[in-house]
Design an enzyme around this catalytic site. Structure first.
Site, short mmCIF file in Angstrom:
data_model
loop_
_atom_site.label_atom_id
_atom_site.label_comp_id
_atom_site.label_asym_id
_atom_site.label_seq_id
_atom_site.Cartn_x
_atom_site.Cartn_y
_atom_site.Cartn_z
N TRP A 130 -40.83 40.15 -15.03
CA TRP A 130 -40.70 40.66 -13.66
C TRP A 130 -39.89 41.96 -13.73
O TRP A 130 -38.81 42.00 -14.30
CB TRP A 130 -39.98 39.62 -12.82
CG TRP A 130 -39.75 39.97 -11.39
CD1 TRP A 130 -40.61 40.52 -10.51
CD2 TRP A 130 -38.53 39.73 -10.66
NE1 TRP A 130 -40.02 40.67 -9.28
CE2 TRP A 130 -38.75 40.19 -9.34
CE3 TRP A 130 -37.29 39.19 -10.99
CZ2 TRP A 130 -37.76 40.11 -8.36
CZ3 TRP A 130 -36.32 39.10 -10.01
CH2 TRP A 130 -36.56 39.56 -8.72
N ASP A 211 -34.38 31.85 -15.53
CA ASP A 211 -34.72 32.25 -14.15
C ASP A 211 -35.83 31.33 -13.66
O ASP A 211 -36.98 31.44 -14.09
CB ASP A 211 -35.17 33.71 -14.13
CG ASP A 211 -35.46 34.20 -12.71
OD1 ASP A 211 -35.16 33.47 -11.75
OD2 ASP A 211 -35.99 35.32 -12.57
N LYS A 246 -39.99 30.51 -2.62
CA LYS A 246 -41.39 30.10 -2.70
C LYS A 246 -41.56 28.62 -2.42
O LYS A 246 -42.43 28.22 -1.63
CB LYS A 246 -41.97 30.42 -4.08
CG LYS A 246 -42.46 31.85 -4.26
CD LYS A 246 -41.34 32.82 -4.48
CE LYS A 246 -41.84 34.21 -4.81
NZ LYS A 246 -40.74 35.17 -4.98
#
Length: 396
Positions: A130, A211, A246
């Site tokens: 990311w 993460d 999310k």
């Protein structure tokens, strides 16, 4: 006074979203930003969260005072059980944690802490990762590097390269890892592969920083913490950033957590104090509403069960979209092997498309991906799947 300040180039994903919004073509398809969309193309409200909102409306906090610097105690207790699962007893007495401003906030506080006490350490992230991982760690003053992860030739995991790179790192190097649903590739490690990675981390005395933004999107809530549980069993210290944007559809509430697993309970107390100090120098205290929502859902057995059901439906829908896309692509282009897409997991997939192919998809077909070729599987639905498959087949 400020004439020397450089212009901000803009975030590539959010900038692309602006172009998508201004696109007047009715058949356009958004596969860019990391939102979960339902089959109607809408970001859903969870039934369990709506029930929690109703309860909170009838049971407001006694006083609108600041939360503690490390966040709401009940929330922190509930979410750490979710993050560590059956391995929690192995780390609980030597665990420091804070409520954070989403996963990004957890990464930033962790990065600031590491810069202060490991000033000579450098950060190693997967290639690719990311994009904001680089920005967050660099913003904390840390140098970022990459280890091999994705092989563009095979479109699979370059596990041999990954092990070779990690085996060469100096002690106390910080290694950023994705425990599940790797962003952007969707390629995850098996249990056996995680065991090999953790063995290297232990042998080389590396500092792992996980993460976890998509727990439950790959195989299940417990299954997706396999790497965390193996790391807990190793007895090594590590960090973990957790996000609920999310998996609770709470994007705007910015709700997450940061954990530091320490060597001893005494060190954990010291780290807890330094986490508070780091929060104080960033944003002082976190907001309460999102934490109250998540805490209430996880405190109510019926709402927790409903959340599990809603999460399972999301996971299954993304799996179905991925399989149907591969099926349609195979029918359209039998000369091309799309099986690599079916093997990927979570919200994202790495198509392998070049920037030129991505540009063709946008300009000719109104199908939006980011330049790396990453697509958000959750952007597919029964209304746009066929058109997307035809567009993909045309640019292969």
């Amino acid at each position: 006074m400020f004439e020397h300040v450089d212009a901000y180039a803009g975030d590539p994903i959010f900038s692309l979203m602006e172009k998508f919004v201004s696109d007047q073509r009715p058949h356009k398809v958004n596969l860019t930003i990391g939102y979960y969309f339902d089959d109607n193309g809408q970001v859903p409200d969870f039934g369990c969260v709506n029930a929690a909102k109703a309860w909170l409306a009838d049971n407001p906090p006694a006083s609108p005072v600041y939360l503690p610097m490390d966040g709401m105690p009940d929330y922190r207790a509930k979410v750490q059980s979710l993050a560590f699962g059956e391995s929690l007893p192995l780390v609980q007495e030597r665990l420091s944690s804070i409520q954070s401003l989403g996963g990004s906030g957890a990464l930033k506080v962790g990065a600031d802490l590491l810069k202060r006490y490991f000033p000579d350490s450098q950060v190693w992230v997967s290639n690719p990762t990311w994009d904001n991982h680089h920005s967050i760690f660099k913003g904390a003053g840390l140098t970022t590097n990459t280890y091999r992860y994705y092989d563009p030739q095979t479109r699979k995991l370059d596990f041999t390269g990954m092990l070779e790179d990690l085996s060469k790192l100096p002690a106390q190097s910080i290694v950023l890892l994705h425990p599940c649903c790797h962003n952007p590739t969707g390629i995850d490690l098996t249990t056996e592969q995680w065991q090999q990675v953790i063995a290297i981390i232990t042998e080389r005395q590396l500092l792992a920083f996980f993460d976890m933004a998509y727990q439950g999107f790959s195989e299940g809530l417990a299954e997706d913490t396999r790497a965390i549980q193996l790391m807990a069993e190793s007895g090594q210290p590590f960090l973990l950033a957790q996000s609920f944007s999310k998996i609770f559809s709470l994007y705007s509430e910015r709700i997450g957590a940061l954990y530091v697993v320490c060597e001893t309970p005494a060190i954990a107390q010291t780290i807890q104090g330094q986490l508070k100090f780091t929060v104080r120098t960033n944003y002082s205290t976190p907001p309460s509403y999102g934490a109250r929502l998540v805490s209430h859902v996880l405190s109510n057995e019926a709402l927790t069960d409903l959340w599990h059901q809603e999460l399972a439906q999301m996971r299954q829908r993304m799996h179905d979209m991925r399989q149907q896309l591969v099926s349609q692509l195979t029918a359209l282009r039998p000369d091309y092997d799309f099986s690599y897409l079916a093997a990927q997991r979570g919200m994202f997939s790495y198509t392998g498309f070049s920037p030129a192919q991505v540009a063709r998809l946008k300009d000719e077909f109104g199908v939006y991906l980011i330049d790396s070729g990453r697509m958000c599987i959750a952007g597919l639905n029964s209304n746009n799947l066929e058109a997307t498959a035809k567009a993909f087949a045309a640019v292969c």
